[in-house]
Write a protein that holds these residues in place. Structure first.
Motif, mmCIF file in Angstrom:
data_model
loop_
_atom_site.group_PDB
_atom_site.id
_atom_site.type_symbol
_atom_site.label_atom_id
_atom_site.label_comp_id
_atom_site.label_asym_id
_atom_site.label_seq_id
_atom_site.Cartn_x
_atom_site.Cartn_y
_atom_site.Cartn_z
ATOM 1 N N UNK A 1 1.013 -1.194 0.030
ATOM 2 C CA UNK A 1 -0.215 -0.195 -0.059
ATOM 3 C C UNK A 1 0.741 1.357 -0.052
ATOM 4 N N UNK A 2 2.037 1.208 0.611
ATOM 5 C CA UNK A 2 2.998 2.505 0.596
ATOM 6 C C UNK A 2 4.126 2.052 -0.733
ATOM 7 N N UNK A 3 3.631 1.496 -1.606
ATOM 8 C CA UNK A 3 4.662 1.081 -2.670
ATOM 9 C C UNK A 3 5.944 0.536 -2.451
ATOM 10 N N UNK A 4 6.286 0.175 -1.167
ATOM 11 C CA UNK A 4 7.599 -0.269 -0.681
ATOM 12 C C UNK A 4 7.504 -2.062 -1.178
ATOM 13 N N UNK A 5 7.618 -1.944 -2.278
ATOM 14 C CA UNK A 5 7.612 -3.532 -2.903
ATOM 15 C C UNK A 5 8.773 -4.324 -2.446
ATOM 16 N N UNK B 1 4.037 -11.226 -6.257
ATOM 17 C CA UNK B 1 3.403 -11.336 -7.577
ATOM 18 C C UNK B 1 1.915 -10.982 -7.852
ATOM 19 N N UNK B 2 1.712 -10.356 -8.735
ATOM 20 C CA UNK B 2 0.013 -10.077 -9.096
ATOM 21 C C UNK B 2 -0.287 -10.937 -10.243
ATOM 22 N N UNK B 3 -1.425 -11.726 -10.321
ATOM 23 C CA UNK B 3 -1.785 -12.440 -11.186
ATOM 24 C C UNK B 3 -2.966 -11.813 -11.993
ATOM 25 N N UNK B 4 -2.968 -11.988 -13.377
ATOM 26 C CA UNK B 4 -4.274 -11.575 -13.819
ATOM 27 C C UNK B 4 -4.092 -12.129 -15.340
ATOM 28 N N UNK C 1 -7.137 -9.043 -5.943
ATOM 29 C CA UNK C 1 -5.537 -8.993 -5.650
ATOM 30 C C UNK C 1 -4.989 -7.772 -5.075
ATOM 31 N N UNK C 2 -3.714 -7.899 -4.312
ATOM 32 C CA UNK C 2 -3.205 -6.806 -3.813
ATOM 33 C C UNK C 2 -2.371 -6.066 -4.896
ATOM 34 N N UNK C 3 -2.802 -4.856 -5.144
ATOM 35 C CA UNK C 3 -2.206 -4.162 -6.206
ATOM 36 C C UNK C 3 -1.601 -3.099 -5.457
ATOM 37 N N UNK C 4 0.060 -2.991 -5.676
ATOM 38 C CA UNK C 4 0.849 -1.798 -5.128
ATOM 39 C C UNK C 4 0.192 -0.501 -5.260
ATOM 40 N N UNK D 1 -1.683 2.807 -11.779
ATOM 41 C CA UNK D 1 -2.189 4.132 -11.562
ATOM 42 C C UNK D 1 -3.478 4.520 -12.976
ATOM 43 N N UNK D 2 -3.938 5.553 -12.855
ATOM 44 C CA UNK D 2 -4.831 6.012 -13.531
ATOM 45 C C UNK D 2 -4.566 7.092 -15.054
ATOM 46 N N UNK D 3 -3.009 7.018 -15.229
ATOM 47 C CA UNK D 3 -2.707 7.613 -16.086
ATOM 48 C C UNK D 3 -3.004 9.146 -16.237
ATOM 49 N N UNK D 4 -2.428 9.795 -15.083
ATOM 50 C CA UNK D 4 -3.039 11.266 -14.693
ATOM 51 C C UNK D 4 -2.737 12.301 -16.180
#
Length: 318
Positions: free
Chosen positions: A173-177, A189-192, A217-220, A249-252
């Motif tokens: 959640x903090x982006x600290x992968x 690992x994110x699956x999809x 799924x847990x997305x960073x 993200x949302x492509x800001x």
């Protein structure tokens, strides 16, 4: 390794076993410690080692809609458990009726009458039964009466941090992968499945695979990451992994609203639509930001690609 979707798939001649119990979401380093203890204990006793997990997540049944972000699919958990030497991977359906079992019923009906446990390996904070009333002490007392041993393992941690699925979700959640990977023992690992996107990346010279994550799924956190892209299943490309600069993200810059996961595969371009894939997050390169121009965005993406190569080559020792 055998995989059972319920205890109804147990063979009629089932003997005794060493059992480890838990959700095991992520099969992180703490989980690996429990699993390894169970495997070794089973080898000493000359019996099968069994891992029992639950589906759906218990919280989803206790409080509908409260399913935590999922660190791993059931298939991934089974794969990792097999790598650690487990003989049997069993998925226990977690239902409203199951939730009502008292600690005594849980142990007598499930562990003793059905699984014939010789030993149970759990974390020292393990709870079970109706309203989580059962503790390790409860399990030990029942073990003395019903003829099995209990090995309660102190949860693994480092630097005053106890490794847990909750901690890892916080890191993501903090982006600290990188911290998540340290606790997991491997990158998250994110699956999809690869689905059609808006094609904007290709127009910029950096085509992406738009990955629709599996449910829960847990997305960073939003940002750009260096990582790996692997095709899963029985596809001709299965098992091959490719370097990837991953945008979350949302492509800001384009005023996007939908949150997406879009890996740009380095040195590879093929039709990936419909393929089941895994995206492994190694290191966050930067946060997500809105650029003032397309040229500025393209320059930033090129820098992301260069940094991705540097990070992943360092990881592999190239």
């Amino acid at each position: 390794m055998q995989r059972w979707r319920s205890l109804d798939e147990m063979p009629a001649d089932w003997g005794r076993c060493v059992l480890t119990i838990g959700v095991f979401d992520g099969v992180h380093r703490g989980h690996a410690q429990l699993i390894s203890r169970a495997v070794k204990a089973a080898a000493v006793r000359g019996v099968s080692s069994v891992l029992m997990t639950f589906d759906p997540h218990p919280l989803e049944v206790v409080r509908a809609g409260a399913h935590p972000a999922q660190l791993s699919t059931l298939d991934r958990r089974a794969e990792l458990a097999e790598e650690l030497g487990i003989d049997v991977f069993v998925v226990m359906p977690f239902t409203a009726d199951f939730m009502k079992l008292t600690p005594e019923e849980y142990v007598e009906e499930l562990l003793v009458d059905r699984l014939h446990v010789a030993e149970v390996v759990v974390g020292d904070n393990f709870t079970f039964g109706k309203q989580a009333a059962g503790t390790v002490d409860t399990m030990r007392a029942l073990g003395v009466r019903l003829g099995f041993e209990v090995d309660a393992v102190q949860l693994l941690g480092e630097h005053a941090v106890t490794f847990s699925s909750t901690y890892i979700r916080g890191c993501l959640g903090d982006g600290n992968v990188a911290a998540a990977a340290e606790a997991l023992g491997r990158p998250h690992r994110l699956e999809g499945v690869v689905v059609h996107g808006d094609g904007r990346g290709k127009g910029l010279g950096f085509p992406t695979a738009n990955v629709a994550p599996t449910m829960h799924a847990a997305v960073p956190a939003d940002g750009v990451y260096a990582g790996w892209f692997t095709v899963l299943g029985d596809d001709a490309l299965a098992g091959q992994r490719f370097m990837a600069a991953i945008s979350v993200g949302t492509n800001p810059t384009f005023d996007g609203r939908n949150r997406t996961v879009e890996p740009h595969l380095l040195d590879f371009d093929a039709d990936l639509y419909g393929k089941h894939v895994g995206v492994d997050f190694v290191e966050q390169l930067r946060g997500m930001r809105k650029f003032d121009s397309i040229d500025e965005l393209v320059e930033a993406i090129q820098h992301d690609v260069d940094e991705t190569r540097k990070v992943l080559r360092a990881e592999t020792g190239e």
